[in-house]
Scaffold this motif. Structure first.
Motif, PDB file in Angstrom:
ATOM      1  N   VAL A 168       8.909  11.374   3.480  1.00  0.00           N
ATOM      2  CA  VAL A 168       8.688   9.976   3.823  1.00  0.00           C
ATOM      3  C   VAL A 168       9.297   9.676   5.179  1.00  0.00           C
ATOM      4  N   ASP A 169       8.567   8.912   5.989  1.00  0.00           N
ATOM      5  CA  ASP A 169       9.133   8.377   7.229  1.00  0.00           C
ATOM      6  C   ASP A 169       9.589   6.953   6.926  1.00  0.00           C
ATOM      7  N   PRO A 170      10.917   6.718   6.894  1.00  0.00           N
ATOM      8  CA  PRO A 170      11.428   5.386   6.506  1.00  0.00           C
ATOM      9  C   PRO A 170      11.284   4.342   7.606  1.00  0.00           C
ATOM     10  N   ARG A 171      10.732   4.736   8.767  1.00  0.00           N
ATOM     11  CA  ARG A 171      10.584   3.834   9.918  1.00  0.00           C
ATOM     12  C   ARG A 171      11.898   3.183  10.281  1.00  0.00           C
ATOM     13  N   ARG A 185      12.248  -1.260   1.762  1.00  0.00           N
ATOM     14  CA  ARG A 185      11.016  -0.648   2.251  1.00  0.00           C
ATOM     15  C   ARG A 185       9.850  -0.938   1.307  1.00  0.00           C
ATOM     16  N   ASP A 186       8.638  -0.874   1.861  1.00  0.00           N
ATOM     17  CA  ASP A 186       7.462  -0.919   0.996  1.00  0.00           C
ATOM     18  C   ASP A 186       6.396   0.052   1.501  1.00  0.00           C
ATOM     19  N   ARG A 211       7.788  -1.485   6.508  1.00  0.00           N
ATOM     20  CA  ARG A 211       6.693  -0.685   5.969  1.00  0.00           C
ATOM     21  C   ARG A 211       6.968   0.797   6.299  1.00  0.00           C
ATOM     22  N   ALA A 212       7.232   1.574   5.261  1.00  0.00           N
ATOM     23  CA  ALA A 212       7.521   2.999   5.420  1.00  0.00           C
ATOM     24  C   ALA A 212       6.242   3.794   5.188  1.00  0.00           C
ATOM     25  N   HIS A 249      -0.521   5.555  10.274  1.00  0.00           N
ATOM     26  CA  HIS A 249       0.272   6.357  11.208  1.00  0.00           C
ATOM     27  C   HIS A 249       1.625   5.687  11.436  1.00  0.00           C
ATOM     28  N   ALA A 250       2.678   6.495  11.371  1.00  0.00           N
ATOM     29  CA  ALA A 250       4.027   5.946  11.492  1.00  0.00           C
ATOM     30  C   ALA A 250       4.253   5.279  12.839  1.00  0.00           C
TER      31      ALA A 250
END
Length: 266
Positions: free
Chosen positions: A175-178, A114-115, A149-150, A242-243
């Motif tokens: 955190v939303d790790p997507r 993730r980044d 992209r998190a 925005h996630a």
């Protein structure tokens, strides 16, 4: 932490006060781990939900609060102790106590790395210190093909002086790790990843004074803003990340059996 909409803002005293309250309050938090001076709590969401709010606390004997504050700011030193980090750098400064930066994180294999691009702000309060961030979009740093992209909804540190030459460190993150992650990952974060990370920061604090003496000891732009040579960034260049605008990947089928041996190291 974002106030909604697409307006990027620099956190003010009320944001820092709210963050401090969350760190120090136990109401609504569930203890998930408590061993060897490290405590981990989670809040609110179902365990199956990937957007967990996690809080950790560690007592740091023989590390003054101002030393740990330096450790968490010093990107050169971070490369020495943060083995989860792939790359980090500062993109630009917004004010004397706010900047924009990039961080990429090595996830336990077989998960994808993730980044983040975040707006970070900090506040020294006498013997106590806070550093908080949330995700933003910068036109020159779009999502990359080699990372997911998190989104940091809210992440930060509270460092509290605890007597002479010691401190207590809180780390709070949402955190939303997507990605739709398997349940074992969520459990692993509270039982293994978070405690290990806190112990690493503590050890880094013990070793920092000696390292810093040999590496530009007077250079601390987070303390002395006149040393900051980063290019200026305007808030108008940024928007809230925005996630739901990012790719969401499904990693629920990945099993714990595929963890590499290095991921098991304490």
């Amino acid at each position: 932490m974002s106030r909604g909409g697409d307006m990027v803002y620099i956190p003010d005293d009320s944001d820092f006060s709210s963050f401090r309250d969350q760190c120090e309050s136990l109401e609504g938090w569930h203890c998930r781990y408590n061993k060897a001076g490290v405590t981990v709590w989670s809040q609110g969401q179902e365990e199956s939900c990937t957007v967990q709010k996690i809080k950790t606390r560690i007592s740091c004997k023989d590390v003054p609060a101002e030393t740990l504050y330096d450790v968490l700011h010093d990107t050169r030193y971070r490369k020495k102790w943060d083995s989860n980090m792939i790359e980090t750098y500062d993109i630009g400064r917004l004010t004397v106590n706010a900047d924009v930066g990039y961080y990429s994180w090595k996830c336990p294999s077989p998960l994808k790395n993730r980044d983040f691009v975040t707006l970070r702000s900090w506040l020294p309060l006498g013997n106590d210190y806070m550093i908080i961030n949330y995700s933003v979009k910068h036109p020159k740093y779009p999502p990359r093909k080699d990372f997911v992209r998190a989104v940091s909804l809210q992440t930060g540190y509270l460092i509290k002086a605890n007597g002479a030459g010691a401190c207590i460190l809180y780390y709070l993150t949402q955190v939303d790790p997507r990605g739709s992650l398997p349940k074992w990952v969520v459990n692993r974060v509270s039982q293994f990843v978070a405690p290990k990370a806190m112990k690493k920061i503590y050890k880094a604090g013990l070793k920092y004074p000696e390292w810093k003496r040999k590496h530009d000891p007077g250079y601390k732009p987070w303390v002395y803003p006149e040393q900051n040579t980063l290019p200026s960034v305007s808030l108008a260049e940024l928007s809230v990340q925005h996630a739901d605008s990012l790719e969401n990947i499904d990693e629920t089928g990945l099993t714990e059996d595929h963890l590499s041996t290095s991921d098991h190291e304490a």
